[in-house]
Design an enzyme around this catalytic site. Structure first.
Site, PDB file in Angstrom:
ATOM      1  N   ARG A   1       0.817  -1.218   0.000  1.00  0.00           N
ATOM      2  CA  ARG A   1       0.000   0.000   0.000  1.00  0.00           C
ATOM      3  C   ARG A   1       0.848   1.265   0.000  1.00  0.00           C
ATOM      4  NH1 ARG A   1      -5.035  -1.807   3.925  1.00  0.00           N
ATOM      5  NH2 ARG A   1      -6.140  -2.924   2.288  1.00  0.00           N
TER       6      ARG A   1
ATOM      7  N   LYS B   1     -20.465 -15.239   1.039  1.00  0.00           N
ATOM      8  CA  LYS B   1     -21.859 -14.936   1.370  1.00  0.00           C
ATOM      9  C   LYS B   1     -22.569 -14.160   0.274  1.00  0.00           C
ATOM     10  CE  LYS B   1     -21.126 -14.280   6.329  1.00  0.00           C
ATOM     11  NZ  LYS B   1     -20.997 -13.113   7.234  1.00  0.00           N
TER      12      LYS B   1
ATOM     13  N   GLY C   1     -10.845  -8.654  -1.511  1.00  0.00           N
ATOM     14  CA  GLY C   1      -9.578  -8.972  -0.863  1.00  0.00           C
ATOM     15  C   GLY C   1      -9.083 -10.365  -1.195  1.00  0.00           C
TER      16      GLY C   1
ATOM     17  N   GLY D   1     -14.245  -3.236   0.464  1.00  0.00           N
ATOM     18  CA  GLY D   1     -15.575  -2.660   0.674  1.00  0.00           C
ATOM     19  C   GLY D   1     -15.882  -1.531  -0.291  1.00  0.00           C
TER      20      GLY D   1
HETATM   21  P1  ADP Z   1     -13.594 -11.391  -1.515  1.00  0.00           P
HETATM   22  O1  ADP Z   1     -12.754 -11.038  -0.304  1.00  0.00           O
HETATM   23  O2  ADP Z   1     -12.755 -11.644  -2.721  1.00  0.00           O
HETATM   24  O3  ADP Z   1     -14.698 -10.391  -1.756  1.00  0.00           O
HETATM   25  P2  ADP Z   1     -15.280 -13.123   0.010  1.00  0.00           P
HETATM   26  O4  ADP Z   1     -14.777 -12.477   1.265  1.00  0.00           O
HETATM   27  O5  ADP Z   1     -16.683 -12.868  -0.362  1.00  0.00           O
HETATM   28  O6  ADP Z   1     -14.314 -12.768  -1.219  1.00  0.00           O
HETATM   29  O7  ADP Z   1     -15.148 -14.690   0.135  1.00  0.00           O
HETATM   30  C1  ADP Z   1     -13.918 -15.319   0.247  1.00  0.00           C
HETATM   31  C2  ADP Z   1     -14.033 -16.610   0.986  1.00  0.00           C
HETATM   32  O8  ADP Z   1     -15.043 -17.429   0.465  1.00  0.00           O
HETATM   33  C3  ADP Z   1     -12.765 -17.393   0.913  1.00  0.00           C
HETATM   34  O9  ADP Z   1     -12.136 -17.396   2.163  1.00  0.00           O
HETATM   35  C4  ADP Z   1     -13.204 -18.790   0.482  1.00  0.00           C
HETATM   36  O10 ADP Z   1     -12.600 -19.821   1.225  1.00  0.00           O
HETATM   37  C5  ADP Z   1     -14.678 -18.755   0.757  1.00  0.00           C
HETATM   38  N1  ADP Z   1     -15.406 -19.730  -0.080  1.00  0.00           N
HETATM   39  C6  ADP Z   1     -15.475 -19.780  -1.414  1.00  0.00           C
HETATM   40  N2  ADP Z   1     -16.186 -20.831  -1.823  1.00  0.00           N
HETATM   41  C7  ADP Z   1     -16.573 -21.496  -0.716  1.00  0.00           C
HETATM   42  C8  ADP Z   1     -17.334 -22.672  -0.467  1.00  0.00           C
HETATM   43  N3  ADP Z   1     -17.845 -23.377  -1.484  1.00  0.00           N
HETATM   44  N4  ADP Z   1     -17.540 -23.031   0.817  1.00  0.00           N
HETATM   45  C9  ADP Z   1     -17.027 -22.316   1.837  1.00  0.00           C
HETATM   46  N5  ADP Z   1     -16.294 -21.209   1.671  1.00  0.00           N
HETATM   47  C10 ADP Z   1     -16.069 -20.794   0.406  1.00  0.00           C
HETATM   48 MG    MG Z   2     -13.244 -11.128   1.791  1.00  0.00          MG
END
Ligand code: ADP
Ligand code: MG
Length: 389
Positions: free
Chosen positions: A38, A199, A348, A371
């Site tokens: 960063r 989620k 992230g 975010g």
């Molecule tokens: P980002 O940070 O890229 O926005 P998220 O925070 O929404 O992504 O989600 C990331 C997490 O989702 C990861 O830690 C990953 O392990 C989890 N994940 C992805 N697919 C699954 C799954 N099928 N079951 C449980 N966890 C999952």
């Molecule tokens: Mg995340």
């Protein structure tokens, strides 16, 4: 949006207050900086300001000190690291407002750099208190925001102070806005959005906003199971947000045939590297957890990405932290790297996955703001950017 480029030729001798995102990861055991990316990303804006002869006053938050001094979260060590990376002396003020900050600013010559102490040592920052904004503004003639990661927060050091001084965006925010705007206004077609991650609830607004713009939305990751359950497909013990089944139904109805969900699943009985795993078509059987998209889904997603002119991706397609559930995420990352389209990655964990694969230079833009990029893609106004207009 006005940018620091527009201030070219007007910065000599000016006190330029710049909000950067130096909220760096610190090693839990030693407290040392574990990654200085960063800082390195902020260097172009800082260098430009120095070359223009500005007296550069940097401010940032670090961690969550909740309005109190916390030596562990002091920016002193960050200022030292910045000095090394910049190859120049960086002065440090032990407070971000008040007499200590003012006298440090008074000691600056043209092209000098000063780092102020953590803005969140004062509760007024996150509260966006007018006194805090005024106290920050009193230090400077101009304000530049280059902290995209906090642009979705209306804090004194982001939105508040922008209302008190002539203000502009730095190069990082400029680049984020340029790329993320391509995903939200007048996008190129075919436009494919890939969504995954943990989620649905985190990303409902993004899905809803992008559904109106994309030709196709590929959904994987844990969030797919809330949609599949809603459709009556067996999901076993996969992660499902029961309280979002209604929203999933609405989104599916809105989407028509734009949403593509997994056709097959890499599953295990537990989320563990040593757990027995198997691939199943169509449904996740009872007693199993869906942890990655299977090969049929991967092939379908790759084909859609290959045919796209624009691809955005947010959220891993599987539990990629465990290697044997990372194949879908890897395949999507490689397809994006190879497809020749404009490619934008946000989130992230998603950015982390791309970097682990060493593909970061083959993606058009990797957003640095978790975010903030989600709110941007959801079509929401970011207070830290709106305040610059
Ligand atoms: P980002 O940070 O890229 O926005 P998220 O925070 O929404 O992504 O989600 C990331 C997490 O989702 C990861 O830690 C990953 O392990 C989890 N994940 C992805 N697919 C699954 C799954 N099928 N079951 C449980 N966890 C999952
Ligand atoms: Mg995340």
């Amino acid at each position: 949006m006005r940018t620091i480029r527009d201030l070219e030729g007007q910065l000599a001798g000016k006190r330029l207050l710049m909000r950067v995102d130096f909220n760096l990861p610190l090693d839990k055991a030693t407290g040392e900086i574990s990654n200085d990316l960063r800082i390195r990303m902020a260097l172009p804006t800082i260098r430009f300001a120095r070359e223009q002869g500005a007296r550069v006053i940097l401010m940032s938050h670090l961690g969550r000190p909740k309005g109190k001094r916390d030596e562990k979260l002091s920016l002193k060590k960050v200022a030292d690291r910045l000095g090394e990376l910049l190859g120049a002396e960086v002065a440090f003020a032990p407070d971000c407002i008040g007499p200590q900050a003012a006298s440090a600013v008074a000691g600056l010559g043209d092209g000098d750099v000063l780092m102020l102490e953590n803005t969140r040592f004062h509760a007024g920052d996150e509260a966006n208190a007018p006194e805090m904004s005024a106290a920050l503004a009193a230090l400077a003639d101009l304000y530049v925001n280059d902290a995209f990661g906090t642009a979705h927060r209306a804090h004194a050091s982001t939105a508040g102070v922008a209302g008190c001084l002539p203000s502009a965006a730095g190069f990082l925010i400029e680049k984020e806005v340029q790329y993320l705007s391509r995903a939200t206004s007048n996008p190129d077609h075919p436009y494919v959005a890939v969504m995954g991650g943990a989620k649905v609830s985190d990303k409902i607004k993004v899905i809803r906003n992008l559904l109106g713009k994309v030709d196709c939305m590929l959904i994987g990751g844990a969030m797919a199971y809330t949609f599949l359950k809603q459709q009556g497909v067996g999901v076993g013990n996969s992660l499902v947000e029961e309280d979002r089944l209604d929203v999933a139904a609405e989104l599916l109805a809105e989407a028509g045939d734009k949403i593509l969900l997994p056709l097959d699943h890499v599953c295990a009985r537990q989320i563990e590297p040593e757990a027995e795993s198997a691939t199943f078509d169509d449904e996740v059987p009872d007693g199993w957890i869906g942890l990655d998209i299977g090969p049929r889904t991967t092939a379908l997603f790759e084909e859609k990405i290959r045919g796209a002119a624009l691809v955005t991706w947010n959220g891993p397609l599987g539990y990629f932290e465990i290697e044997k559930f990372g194949a879908g995420t890897e395949a999507v990352a490689r397809a994006m790297a190879d497809c020749g389209a404009t490619t934008i990655v946000g989130g992230g964990e998603t950015a982390e996955a791309v970097e682990e694969l060493g593909l970061q230079d083959r993606i058009s833009h990797i957003s640095t703001g978790g975010g903030a990029s989600l709110e941007f893609l959801a079509g929401e106004e970011l207070p830290g950017i709106a305040a610059l207009q």
